[in-house]
Design a protein around this motif. Sequence first.
Motif, PDB file in Angstrom:
ATOM      1  N   UNK A  57      -1.617  -9.950 -14.193  1.00 37.17           N
ATOM      2  CA  UNK A  57      -1.329  -8.761 -14.981  1.00 37.17           C
ATOM      3  C   UNK A  57       0.146  -8.379 -14.917  1.00 37.17           C
ATOM      4  N   UNK A  58       0.784  -8.561 -13.744  1.00 33.02           N
ATOM      5  CA  UNK A  58       2.175  -8.147 -13.561  1.00 33.02           C
ATOM      6  C   UNK A  58       2.999  -9.320 -13.029  1.00 33.02           C
ATOM      7  N   UNK A  59       2.930 -10.422 -13.721  1.00 31.62           N
ATOM      8  CA  UNK A  59       3.638 -11.641 -13.292  1.00 31.62           C
ATOM      9  C   UNK A  59       5.145 -11.377 -13.219  1.00 31.62           C
ATOM     10  N   UNK A  60       5.747 -11.832 -12.114  1.00 33.19           N
ATOM     11  CA  UNK A  60       7.194 -11.714 -11.947  1.00 33.19           C
ATOM     12  C   UNK A  60       7.656 -10.434 -11.295  1.00 33.19           C
ATOM     13  N   UNK A  61       6.748  -9.488 -11.053  1.00 32.85           N
ATOM     14  CA  UNK A  61       7.169  -8.232 -10.434  1.00 32.85           C
ATOM     15  C   UNK A  61       7.296  -8.400  -8.922  1.00 32.85           C
ATOM     16  N   UNK A  62       8.360  -7.843  -8.360  1.00 33.81           N
ATOM     17  CA  UNK A  62       8.564  -7.865  -6.923  1.00 33.81           C
ATOM     18  C   UNK A  62       9.600  -6.833  -6.528  1.00 33.81           C
ATOM     19  N   UNK A  63       9.546  -6.370  -5.307  1.00 33.38           N
ATOM     20  CA  UNK A  63      10.475  -5.352  -4.806  1.00 33.38           C
ATOM     21  C   UNK A  63      11.069  -5.885  -3.511  1.00 33.38           C
ATOM     22  N   UNK A  64      12.214  -6.559  -3.615  1.00 31.46           N
ATOM     23  CA  UNK A  64      12.774  -7.309  -2.496  1.00 31.46           C
ATOM     24  C   UNK A  64      13.774  -6.462  -1.713  1.00 31.46           C
ATOM     25  N   UNK A  65      13.394  -6.071  -0.498  1.00 30.56           N
ATOM     26  CA  UNK A  65      14.295  -5.327   0.376  1.00 30.56           C
ATOM     27  C   UNK A  65      14.948  -6.213   1.427  1.00 30.56           C
ATOM     28  N   UNK A  66      14.540  -7.459   1.526  1.00 26.67           N
ATOM     29  CA  UNK A  66      15.135  -8.363   2.511  1.00 26.67           C
ATOM     30  C   UNK A  66      16.584  -8.706   2.151  1.00 26.67           C
ATOM     31  N   UNK A  67      16.858  -8.879   0.864  1.00 22.66           N
ATOM     32  CA  UNK A  67      18.212  -9.250   0.442  1.00 22.66           C
ATOM     33  C   UNK A  67      19.257  -8.192   0.805  1.00 22.66           C
ATOM     34  N   UNK A  68      19.071  -6.905   0.487  1.00 23.95           N
ATOM     35  CA  UNK A  68      20.099  -5.934   0.874  1.00 23.95           C
ATOM     36  C   UNK A  68      20.265  -5.775   2.377  1.00 23.95           C
ATOM     37  N   UNK A  69      19.198  -5.990   3.136  1.00 20.86           N
ATOM     38  CA  UNK A  69      19.313  -5.908   4.594  1.00 20.86           C
ATOM     39  C   UNK A  69      20.284  -6.971   5.118  1.00 20.86           C
ATOM     40  N   UNK A  70      20.179  -8.187   4.593  1.00 19.49           N
ATOM     41  CA  UNK A  70      21.079  -9.272   5.001  1.00 19.49           C
ATOM     42  C   UNK A  70      22.479  -9.063   4.422  1.00 19.49           C
ATOM     43  N   UNK A  71      22.555  -8.759   3.127  1.00 16.74           N
ATOM     44  CA  UNK A  71      23.846  -8.661   2.463  1.00 16.74           C
ATOM     45  C   UNK A  71      24.693  -7.514   2.995  1.00 16.74           C
ATOM     46  N   UNK A  72      24.060  -6.430   3.429  1.00 20.48           N
ATOM     47  CA  UNK A  72      24.809  -5.287   3.938  1.00 20.48           C
ATOM     48  C   UNK A  72      25.716  -5.678   5.099  1.00 20.48           C
ATOM     49  N   UNK A  73      25.244  -6.587   5.940  1.00 18.01           N
ATOM     50  CA  UNK A  73      26.055  -7.046   7.076  1.00 18.01           C
ATOM     51  C   UNK A  73      26.912  -8.253   6.709  1.00 18.01           C
ATOM     52  N   UNK A  74      26.330  -9.215   5.998  1.00 18.15           N
ATOM     53  CA  UNK A  74      27.045 -10.461   5.707  1.00 18.15           C
ATOM     54  C   UNK A  74      28.284 -10.228   4.849  1.00 18.15           C
ATOM     55  N   UNK A  75      28.234  -9.260   3.942  1.00 17.65           N
ATOM     56  CA  UNK A  75      29.375  -9.034   3.061  1.00 17.65           C
ATOM     57  C   UNK A  75      30.578  -8.453   3.802  1.00 17.65           C
ATOM     58  N   UNK A  76      30.381  -7.998   5.039  1.00 19.99           N
ATOM     59  CA  UNK A  76      31.489  -7.452   5.830  1.00 19.99           C
ATOM     60  C   UNK A  76      32.045  -8.470   6.822  1.00 19.99           C
ATOM     61  N   UNK A  77      31.508  -9.665   6.819  1.00 24.21           N
ATOM     62  CA  UNK A  77      31.981 -10.714   7.723  1.00 24.21           C
ATOM     63  C   UNK A  77      32.888 -11.670   6.946  1.00 24.21           C
TER      64      UNK A  77
END
Length: 475
Positions: A57-77
Motif C-alpha cells: 500500500x505504501x511502497x517506498x515509504x521510510x523514515x530514516x534517522x540513522x543517516x543524520x545520526x552518523x552524518x552529524x558527527x562525520x561531517x565535522x571530521x
Amino acid sequence: MTVDIFDQESVARRVDELARELEHRGPEIEKYVNRYQGEGETLRWASKKFDEYFKKQFAGFGDNWCMPVVDAAAERMRVLGFRAHGEDLKIDEQLQRDWLGSNSDLGSSEAFTMQMAGGRAFSLVHPADSPDKAPSVTWEHPQSAIVNTDPVTGIDRDGLVMWQDDKYDFATYYTKTHFVKMKRENGKQRYENTERISPTGGWQPRDDEHQPAEHHLGEVPLTEIRNKTLLDDNPMSDIAGVAALQDAINLVWAYLMNALDQASMPARVAVNADVPQVPVLDKEGQIAGYQDVELDELLKEKIIFLPGQDARIEEWTAANLEAFSKVISQLVEHIAAQTRTPPHYLVAKMINTAAESLNIAEAGLVSKVKERILYASVGVKKTFRLMAAARAASNDRIEALRAGTIIWDNIQYRSESQMADVGTKYKAAGFPTEYVYEKLLTDPVQVARVMAMRQKELQMDPFLAAEDRMRQGGL
C-alpha cells in the motif's frame, strides 16, 4: 602469523584465512550500512500479513534517522594537514600537497562516515614508480579489506583487499615488504559452510603478474580506521543502538499511515435499513432478480449497513491521530539523547535561538566527535607515514611523523561575529597574530595566505607596522 612470501602455498593459505574472516564480518557490516542508507528494513514486531499489506500500500515509504545520526558527527571530521614532531611544528607542506593531490580530503570524509556507520574503513597507499612522484591513496570499503594487527604491539602484520566479478575472486595480499596478487575461480562463491575447496581455498597467483612484488614502505600499506571498541577486536557501529528505536518509529508510522487511510474521515453507518441490492440480469439482459451487495464492497466504500426497521443514519468522528505523532516525537528525542545528536539536527523547531543555547545543545556532539577523532587518528597518522615513506623519507622523518599531530577542522560551529570576538580577546591577551589566525581559520593554507597578506600590508604602511609592534609589546 609468519608467512613465507616466496612460498606460493603458504601465501594462498594465508589469503584464504583472511578472506574467510572478511566474509565472516560481512553480514554485520552490511546490516548497518543498509541501515544508514535506509534500505532493507522490515516492520519488526508487526504481523507478516500487515507487513506485506503496508509494503504494497505504501511502497517506498521510510523514515530514516540513522543517516543524520552518523552524518552529524562525520561531517565535522575534516583533516586539514599534519605537523611532524619538531622544534617549529610547522605544517608539513609536502604531505599536505600529496594528501590533496590524491583526493584524500574527499576519500577520508567518506571513510569517516563508513567508520561510524559500519565500524571500520580502510586506506591503501600505492607508492609511485619513483620518490619524485606523489603516491596515490584509495579508501576501501570494510567489506572489501581486512588488516591483521598484533594485539600486543598494535603493529599491522599483514592485510588483504578483495573484490569479485562474475567469474573470479580477486585479492591482493600485503605484508611489510611485499604484495602478492591472487585470484580464484567461482567468483560468486561465499563461505556458506566450513568445507574448503582445497587447503588453499583455490587461490592462485594471477598469471599476468610478477609474483611476489616488493615495496619500500616499511609497513603494511593497508590501514584500518576503526571506531570505538570495548577492548576487543570488534569496532562498534554508531547506529547499533539506534536500530531498535528506528524500527519502533517505522512501526508507529505504519499504524499511523494505515489509520490515515482507514479512519481519517468521519464514518457513517445506516442502522435498521435494508441492505442495498443490485439487479441480476438473464441472458437477454432482463432483470431476473436481485442480490445483496457484497459486504467487502461496502467496506471498501467505508459504509456499513445494519438491516432492520426504523432505519436511520449514524456517524462517528474521525480517529484522533495525535497520539501516534506524540509517540514518534518521543522516540526521536530518545535517539537524540542516546546518540548525543543535537535536537535541532533532528527536529526543526528551533527559531531565533541564542547562539549560547546552540553551543550548549551541541556540547554532547562536540565531545562525541572529539572521541571519534581519537579513534580515527591512529589510522590517519599511519596513512600519513606511508605517504611520506612512499617518497623515500628518512627514518628520522618517519619517527617525527609518528609523534606528529593531525590538524583537524574546527569541530564546533561559530558565527563570524563570535569568531571575531574570540580573535579580539586572544589578541588582547597577548597571543601572537599567527596563533590567532590559526584559531580563527584552522586551515593551514588559509593561515599562510592571510599571514602573507598581513606582512605585505605592514610593509606598505609603516604606521600600521608600528601599531602592530606596540600591540605585540615591541615598543
